[in-house]
Design an enzyme around this catalytic site. Structure first.
Site, PDB file in Angstrom:
ATOM      1  N   CYS A   1       0.936  -1.433   0.039  1.00 38.76           N
ATOM      2  CA  CYS A   1       0.068   0.063   0.081  1.00 38.76           C
ATOM      3  C   CYS A   1       0.693   1.376   0.051  1.00 38.76           C
ATOM      4  O   CYS A   1       0.433   2.418  -0.049  1.00 38.76           O
ATOM      5  CB  CYS A   1      -1.030   0.037   1.341  1.00 38.76           C
ATOM      6  SG  CYS A   1      -1.992  -1.355   1.370  1.00 38.76           S
TER       7      CYS A   1
ATOM      8  N   HIS B   1      -9.733   2.688  -1.344  1.00 39.21           N
ATOM      9  CA  HIS B   1      -8.188   2.233  -1.266  1.00 39.21           C
ATOM     10  C   HIS B   1      -7.625   1.501  -2.505  1.00 39.21           C
ATOM     11  O   HIS B   1      -7.694   0.162  -2.192  1.00 39.21           O
ATOM     12  CB  HIS B   1      -7.937   1.640   0.270  1.00 39.21           C
ATOM     13  CG  HIS B   1      -6.336   1.255   0.547  1.00 39.21           C
ATOM     14  ND1 HIS B   1      -5.282   1.860  -0.258  1.00 39.21           N
ATOM     15  CD2 HIS B   1      -5.944   0.164   1.048  1.00 39.21           C
ATOM     16  CE1 HIS B   1      -4.214   1.338   0.256  1.00 39.21           C
ATOM     17  NE2 HIS B   1      -4.756   0.191   0.912  1.00 39.21           N
TER      18      HIS B   1
ATOM     19  N   CYS C   1       0.418   2.658   6.109  1.00 38.09           N
ATOM     20  CA  CYS C   1       0.948   1.333   6.717  1.00 38.09           C
ATOM     21  C   CYS C   1       0.769   0.417   5.329  1.00 38.09           C
ATOM     22  O   CYS C   1       0.055   0.651   4.503  1.00 38.09           O
ATOM     23  CB  CYS C   1      -0.113   0.735   7.475  1.00 38.09           C
ATOM     24  SG  CYS C   1      -2.083   0.585   7.161  1.00 38.09           S
TER      25      CYS C   1
END
Ligand SMILES: CC(C)(COP(=O)(O)OP(=O)(O)OC[C@H]1O[C@@H](n2cnc3c(N)ncnc32)[C@H](O)[C@@H]1OP(=O)(O)O)[C@@H](O)C(=O)NCCC(=O)NCCS
Length: 427
Positions: free
Chosen positions: A89, A383, A413
């Site tokens: 990510c 996301h 994160c």
């Protein structure tokens, strides 16, 4: 002195729930749209771009270097190289960091960085037995030889094998890892739902006020061009604590607290930023939305608390910037899960964690969860793994412009126990 990296502007597609409006598009399709319009809106001469660096977490098997495909697929000069970064990510953050490093060294003065993801277009694999049979068959000359290659195939070998959002080391999914964090840090369901509600309400208010016009483009969806997507389609303006409280836990059905409502959803979207050396930006009369002051990537043991990477990266990024948390006026923390953000904040403020895990005598500092993510976060907006870092960097810079604050912070994160912190500045 190394050259400072100016962020000229950033742009993204709307983010959409996977399987909805962008279901027929690939990550490359989305990335090409974002980059094409970013170039158009910034008025830059494409010939001056020297590299494209893009993040992508689940690459296409057929065209894995999405960055170079963007160059070839958007009509950019073919002499522009491109490379793709996979850092879970934090991929777009790493793309921005890598582009900035090139600029600091003087190897480039104009680079496009960003990231893209389509969770509607993930590679579905065959079982090993079936793929071995396909390879054997492809080498046979006769029809009977080809058919014979499948003799030992059983129905179970035909079952598709889709990638899971799971850690290969721990075997736990991201959701299960977040659930573990919620339990170990005693983050209640109510706290998580309250934070998720804040994310939705703020994202809805920002969208309604037109705040995202500068950073979100309109997509007219090919190939029929009948659907026009102007805004993120996951934001729920009408959600409430009562509705959130009714949702069943997903990752630990019996004792869990993590639900579809307080998790980031599976999302399709792309985001890109135009980066330049400060000297070039100023010489050409651009008005950058911000500058990258420092960054740090760090990692922790995935068997500990998987999504605490930002806690390890943050003090390093602050030290590199020569400032403390108190100097920061705009904070954007990626919301993989409400429980993860609240756990990050808890650890950042803990003296015990500082001493036991970070080797520091004092905690990093207190963060008020209501003071971060003023225009909503990934729980509401969505996301798309590879793209999120570029979305957040753009949002922080635009918030710095809007509020007049000098310093902004981004934390993300990432799988593998990794995390990133980036310090941005307005002037
Ligand atoms: C959590 C997850 C499994 C949920 O997936 P899903 O079940 O397809 O989610 P949905 O959007 O269908 O939501 C489920 C239900 O909750 C409801 N819901 C979701 N968010 C809501 C909200 N904010 N308010 C009210 N209801 C909500 C939906 O309407 C739906 O209700 P329905 O079943 O009556 O239609 C999925 O989003 C996921 O895997 N997220 C984590 C992704 C991840 O690991 N990312 C990596 C981060 S590091």
């Amino acid at each position: 002195m190394p050259s400072r990296t100016a962020i000229i502007r950033g742009l993204r597609t709307p983010f959409a729930k996977s399987g909805t409006v962008f279901a027929r598009l690939t990550a490359l399709d989305l990335a090409k749209m974002a980059v094409t319009e970013l170039i158009e809106r910034s008025g830059i001469d494409p010939k001056t771009i020297q590299e494209v660096v893009f993040g992508n977490v689940i690459p296409s098997v057929k065209a894995p270097n999405i960055a170079r495909e963007i160059v070839l697929g958007t009509g950019l000069p073919r002499k522009i190289p491109g490379y793709t970064i996979g850092k879970a990510c934090a991929s777009a953050n790493q793309a921005i960091a890598a582009a900035s490093d090139m600029i600091s060294r003087g190897y480039a003065d104009t680079v496009i960085a960003g990231g893209s993801e389509s969770l509607s277009d993930i590679p579905i694999l065959f079982s090993k037995n079936f793929s071995d049979a396909l390879v054997t068959a492809s080498k046979q000359k006769s029809i009977s030889g080809k058919l014979g290659s499948f003799r030992k195939i059983r129905p179970k070998d035909l079952a598709p094998d889709a990638p899971a959002i799971a850690e290969s080391t721990t075997g736990l999914t991201m959701g299960e890892s977040a659930e573990k964090m919620a339990k170990e840090n005693h983050i209640s369901r109510e706290e998580q739902d309250k934070f998720a509600l804040q994310s939705h309400k703020r994202a809805a208010a920002a969208t309604a006020s037109g705040r995202f016009k500068d950073e979100v483009m309109t997509v007219v969806v090919p190939p029929s061009f009948e659907t026009v997507v102007e805004t993120d389609n996951l934001i729920r303006a009408e959600t409430s604590l009562e509705q959130l409280a009714k949702l069943k836990p997903v990752f630990d059905r019996k004792y869990g607290t993590i639900t579809a409502g307080n998790s980031s959803p599976l999302t399709d979207g792309a985001a890109a930023v135009l980066l330049m050396s400060e000297e070039k930006a100023k010489a050409e009369g651009y008005k950058p939305i911000g500058y990258l002051k420092s960054y740090a990537f760090a990692a922790t043991d995935p068997f500990d608390q998987l999504l605490q990477g930002p806690v390890f990266a943050l003090p390093i990024a602050l030290e590199r910037a020569g400032i403390t948390l108190k100097d920061i006026g705009v904070i954007e923390m990626h919301e993989a899960f409400a429980a993860q953000v609240l756990s990050n904040i808890q650890w950042m403020g803990s003296k015990k964690i500082a001493q036991e895990k970070l080797g520091r005598s004092e905690p990093i500092g207190d963060i008020d969860p209501t003071a971060i993510n003023r225009t909503g976060g990934s729980v509401a907006i969505g996301h798309p793994f590879g793209a999120t870092g570029a979305r957040i960097v753009t949002t922080v810079c635009n918030e710095l412009q809007r509020t007049g604050e000098q310093y902004g912070l981004v934390t993300v994160c990432a799988a593998g126990g990794m995390g990133v912190a980036m310090v941005l500045e307005r002037e």
